[in-house]
Design a protein around this motif. Sequence first.
Motif, PDB file in Angstrom:
ATOM      1  N   GLU A 237       0.825  -1.212   0.000  1.00 29.24           N
ATOM      2  CA  GLU A 237       0.000   0.000   0.000  1.00 29.24           C
ATOM      3  C   GLU A 237       0.858   1.261   0.000  1.00 29.24           C
ATOM      4  OE1 GLU A 237      -3.352   0.176  -0.454  1.00 29.24           O
ATOM      5  OE2 GLU A 237      -3.179  -1.981  -0.766  1.00 29.24           O
ATOM      6  N   ILE A 238       1.989   1.210   0.689  1.00 33.75           N
ATOM      7  CA  ILE A 238       2.918   2.353   0.676  1.00 33.75           C
ATOM      8  C   ILE A 238       3.429   2.570  -0.751  1.00 33.75           C
ATOM      9  CG2 ILE A 238       5.184   3.172   1.451  1.00 33.75           C
ATOM     10  CD1 ILE A 238       4.613   1.656   4.113  1.00 33.75           C
ATOM     11  N   SER A 239       3.800   1.495  -1.429  1.00 31.52           N
ATOM     12  CA  SER A 239       4.283   1.588  -2.809  1.00 31.52           C
ATOM     13  C   SER A 239       3.191   2.125  -3.732  1.00 31.52           C
ATOM     14  CB  SER A 239       4.753   0.221  -3.290  1.00 31.52           C
ATOM     15  OG  SER A 239       5.113   0.264  -4.642  1.00 31.52           O
ATOM     16  N   ARG A 240       1.985   1.630  -3.566  1.00 30.02           N
ATOM     17  CA  ARG A 240       0.847   2.083  -4.383  1.00 30.02           C
ATOM     18  C   ARG A 240       0.608   3.578  -4.182  1.00 30.02           C
ATOM     19  NH1 ARG A 240      -4.989   1.246  -3.015  1.00 30.02           N
ATOM     20  NH2 ARG A 240      -6.112   1.625  -4.964  1.00 30.02           N
ATOM     21  N   TRP A 241       0.677   4.041  -2.937  1.00 34.92           N
ATOM     22  CA  TRP A 241       0.513   5.464  -2.622  1.00 34.92           C
ATOM     23  C   TRP A 241       1.625   6.269  -3.287  1.00 34.92           C
ATOM     24  CZ3 TRP A 241      -2.690   7.789   1.462  1.00 34.92           C
ATOM     25  CH2 TRP A 241      -2.437   9.149   1.675  1.00 34.92           C
ATOM     26  N   ASN A 242       2.879   5.833  -3.083  1.00 35.86           N
ATOM     27  CA  ASN A 242       4.026   6.584  -3.604  1.00 35.86           C
ATOM     28  C   ASN A 242       4.005   6.698  -5.126  1.00 35.86           C
ATOM     29  OD1 ASN A 242       4.934   6.990  -1.012  1.00 35.86           O
ATOM     30  ND2 ASN A 242       6.453   5.354  -1.083  1.00 35.86           N
ATOM     31  N   LYS A 243       3.479   5.697  -5.814  1.00 37.90           N
ATOM     32  CA  LYS A 243       3.392   5.752  -7.284  1.00 37.90           C
ATOM     33  C   LYS A 243       2.392   6.796  -7.749  1.00 37.90           C
ATOM     34  CE  LYS A 243       4.762   1.001  -8.204  1.00 37.90           C
ATOM     35  NZ  LYS A 243       4.333  -0.315  -8.657  1.00 37.90           N
ATOM     36  N   LEU A 244       1.490   7.217  -6.856  1.00 38.52           N
ATOM     37  CA  LEU A 244       0.468   8.189  -7.237  1.00 38.52           C
ATOM     38  C   LEU A 244       0.783   9.608  -6.757  1.00 38.52           C
ATOM     39  CD1 LEU A 244      -1.951   7.822  -8.996  1.00 38.52           C
ATOM     40  CD2 LEU A 244      -3.364   7.552  -6.990  1.00 38.52           C
ATOM     41  N   VAL A 245       1.967   9.812  -6.175  1.00 38.89           N
ATOM     42  CA  VAL A 245       2.404  11.161  -5.815  1.00 38.89           C
ATOM     43  C   VAL A 245       2.796  11.857  -7.112  1.00 38.89           C
ATOM     44  CG1 VAL A 245       4.203  12.479  -4.624  1.00 38.89           C
ATOM     45  CG2 VAL A 245       3.183  10.481  -3.509  1.00 38.89           C
ATOM     46  N   PRO A 246       2.275  13.009  -7.459  1.00 45.14           N
ATOM     47  CA  PRO A 246       1.666  14.067  -6.677  1.00 45.14           C
ATOM     48  C   PRO A 246       0.138  14.111  -6.694  1.00 45.14           C
ATOM     49  CG  PRO A 246       2.321  14.991  -8.736  1.00 45.14           C
ATOM     50  CD  PRO A 246       2.699  13.514  -8.765  1.00 45.14           C
ATOM     51  N   VAL A 247      -0.550  13.118  -7.278  1.00 48.93           N
ATOM     52  CA  VAL A 247      -2.006  13.105  -7.144  1.00 48.93           C
ATOM     53  C   VAL A 247      -2.343  13.016  -5.659  1.00 48.93           C
ATOM     54  CG1 VAL A 247      -4.137  11.865  -7.680  1.00 48.93           C
ATOM     55  CG2 VAL A 247      -2.336  12.035  -9.409  1.00 48.93           C
TER      56      VAL A 247
END
Length: 156
Positions: free
Chosen positions: A141-151
């Motif tokens: 989940e951390i990886s999934r979140w980080n891939k969507l930065v800056p959204v």
Amino acid sequence: MLRRLTLTAVASLAALSAAAPAATAVSPLVPLPPLPVLQDDWLGGQETQTRLTVTVSESGNPAADGVFELECGPAGGSHPAAQRACDLLDEAAASGENPFVPTDRNAMCTLQAGGPASARVQGTWEGETVDARFSRSNGCEISRWNKLVPVLPSAR
């Protein structure tokens, strides 16, 4: 909606064709122009335009928490990094990746905690409905979140 408009146009054309023999007996047949419903630019790109509501809480950055609107094509809304977020989403679409797909239930994820941050993204991306939830509860989940930065904001 596009299908409904297409079916309505086809039904109308069929109804007009049934009444046309009497009218065409006097005048020659004239080909009809292409139906605008079937052309991509008729709706002005509304079907593929991105409009998302991003709700973030407990990110560790009070300025990043809240509800933000993101519109792409052109970039706008209340999102603090609208252009960069739209660029990221455009890159994902071009590569055929859907950044809103949840983590596979059978994925083996590291048992690390990334903090209490959570987010929800709702709306339309590339003409598809989006309702995705994000957290930082494990490595996947951390990886999934980080891939969507800056959204999504960088969580602390």
